[in-house]
Enzyme design. Structure first.
Site, PDB file in Angstrom:
ATOM      1  CE1 TYR A   1     -10.439  -0.206   8.656  1.00  0.00           C
ATOM      2  CE2 TYR A   1     -11.531   1.514  10.425  1.00  0.00           C
ATOM      3  CZ  TYR A   1     -10.048   0.616   9.522  1.00  0.00           C
ATOM      4  OH  TYR A   1      -9.055   1.057   9.317  1.00  0.00           O
TER       5      TYR A   1
ATOM      6  CG  ASP B   1      -5.354  -6.392  -5.811  1.00  0.00           C
ATOM      7  OD1 ASP B   1      -5.332  -6.586  -4.452  1.00  0.00           O
ATOM      8  OD2 ASP B   1      -6.460  -6.822  -6.731  1.00  0.00           O
TER       9      ASP B   1
ATOM     10  N   GLY C   1       1.083  -0.671   0.254  1.00  0.00           N
ATOM     11  CA  GLY C   1      -0.016  -0.144  -0.136  1.00  0.00           C
ATOM     12  C   GLY C   1       0.795   1.332   0.240  1.00  0.00           C
ATOM     13  CB  ALA C   2       4.088   1.433  -0.743  1.00  0.00           C
TER      14      ALA C   2
ATOM     15  CD  GLU D   1      -5.251   9.011  -1.697  1.00  0.00           C
ATOM     16  OE1 GLU D   1      -5.985   7.641  -1.899  1.00  0.00           O
ATOM     17  OE2 GLU D   1      -4.068   9.163  -2.345  1.00  0.00           O
TER      18      GLU D   1
ATOM     19  NE  ARG E   1      -5.420  -2.070  -5.248  1.00  0.00           N
ATOM     20  CZ  ARG E   1      -6.774  -1.644  -4.445  1.00  0.00           C
ATOM     21  NH1 ARG E   1      -7.888  -2.629  -4.806  1.00  0.00           N
ATOM     22  NH2 ARG E   1      -7.375  -0.811  -3.718  1.00  0.00           N
ATOM     23  NE  ARG E   2      -3.898   4.496  -5.419  1.00  0.00           N
ATOM     24  CZ  ARG E   2      -4.585   5.391  -4.551  1.00  0.00           C
ATOM     25  NH1 ARG E   2      -5.300   6.343  -5.406  1.00  0.00           N
ATOM     26  NH2 ARG E   2      -3.234   5.173  -3.415  1.00  0.00           N
TER      27      ARG E   2
ATOM     28  CB  VAL F   1      -3.906   8.860   9.953  1.00  0.00           C
ATOM     29  CG1 VAL F   1      -3.035   9.764   9.175  1.00  0.00           C
ATOM     30  CG2 VAL F   1      -4.116   8.102  11.161  1.00  0.00           C
TER      31      VAL F   1
END
Length: 256
Positions: free
Chosen positions: A156, A63, A13-14, A192, A38-39, A189
């Protein structure tokens, strides 16, 4: 303080938020960074801004929800990058804020697949190498939500309670080895996170932090860095970190 020079650090998730902040705080140490997300374009932009040499960074479009993709990515790392010393399991998300009986099953699937199964897949494929080499550190990103539930947070919170249990269980399983396990569990935090939770509803996301001063991604990365750089015989099992304006998962001070 433990030197990180030439240690190989994998951050999932960097591409944004806490993961990107971790990349930035570890970059000047001389560590070798494997940045996974993923991006792809966001990863490339991050790499360009880190100001480190090409031999200190390796990008993975990954992913974590796909077990086969994780297995392939880890097993096909170049030899100079395969002996991972520190794993930062940061990839995670929240989707929706609905009562359980009104919940969206797709949202549930996404949270369970990423927060629980993704963490398990990555850990399963990296920790055996740590055990075999006699060194390593797994740092999991949990949440205050793993300690206290809140209205609408049902699934969650369950996934983050699972991260807490997995971290504790892994520490027990690794007893007798030098491999360390840490769970860093933040409160609010400003990343996003809320935009993702509310599917891009920026105005609703802004209201989450309205009237208070939340943590930043850099604040959490700083705590992770502290945990990673303790002497080898020291294990920080768990850190709960919240802004001063937050006392629990549900109790916050808003100056409005």
């Amino acid at each position: 303080m433990l030197s990180l020079a030439n240690q190989i650090i994998l951050i999932t998730g960097a591409s944004s938020g806490i993961g990107a902040a971790c990349a930035q705080i570890f970059a000047p140490t001389g560590a070798k960074l494997i940045l996974a997300a993923r991006r792809w374009k966001r990863l490339q932009e991050l790499a360009e801004n880190l100001n480190i040499t090409a031999d200190k960074i390796h990008l993975l479009q990954l992913d974590v929800c796909s077990c086969s993709s994780v297995e392939s990515a880890i097993s096909n790392l170049p030899p100079d990058w395969s002996n991972i010393d520190i794993l930062i399991n940061n990839a995670g998300l929240s989707r929706g804020l609905n009562k359980l009986h009104e919940g969206d099953v797709q949202n549930w699937e996404e949270m369970i697949d990423t927060n629980m199964k993704g963490l398990l897949y990555v850990t399963r494929h990296i920790v055996p190498g740590m055990v075999a080499r006699g060194r390593g550190h797994v740092i999991n990103l949990g949440s205050i939500a793993g300690h206290q539930t809140y209205p609408g947070g049902n699934v969650y919170c369950a996934t983050k309670a699972a991260v807490k249990a997995i971290s504790e269980g892994l520490k027990q399983d690794l007893l007798g080895t030098p491999v360390r396990v840490t769970s860093v569990d933040p409160g609010m935090v400003d990343t996003e996170f809320s935009q993702v939770r509310f599917h891009g509803d920026t105005e609703r996301a802004k209201k989450v932090y309205e009237g208070l001063t939340p943590l930043t991604a850099d604040d959490v990365a700083d705590v992770i860095f502290f945990c990673a750089t303790r002497p080898a015989h020291v294990n920080i099992n768990e850190v709960i970190v919240m802004p001063v304006d937050q006392a629990s998962a549900t109790l916050v001070n808003r100056r409005i």
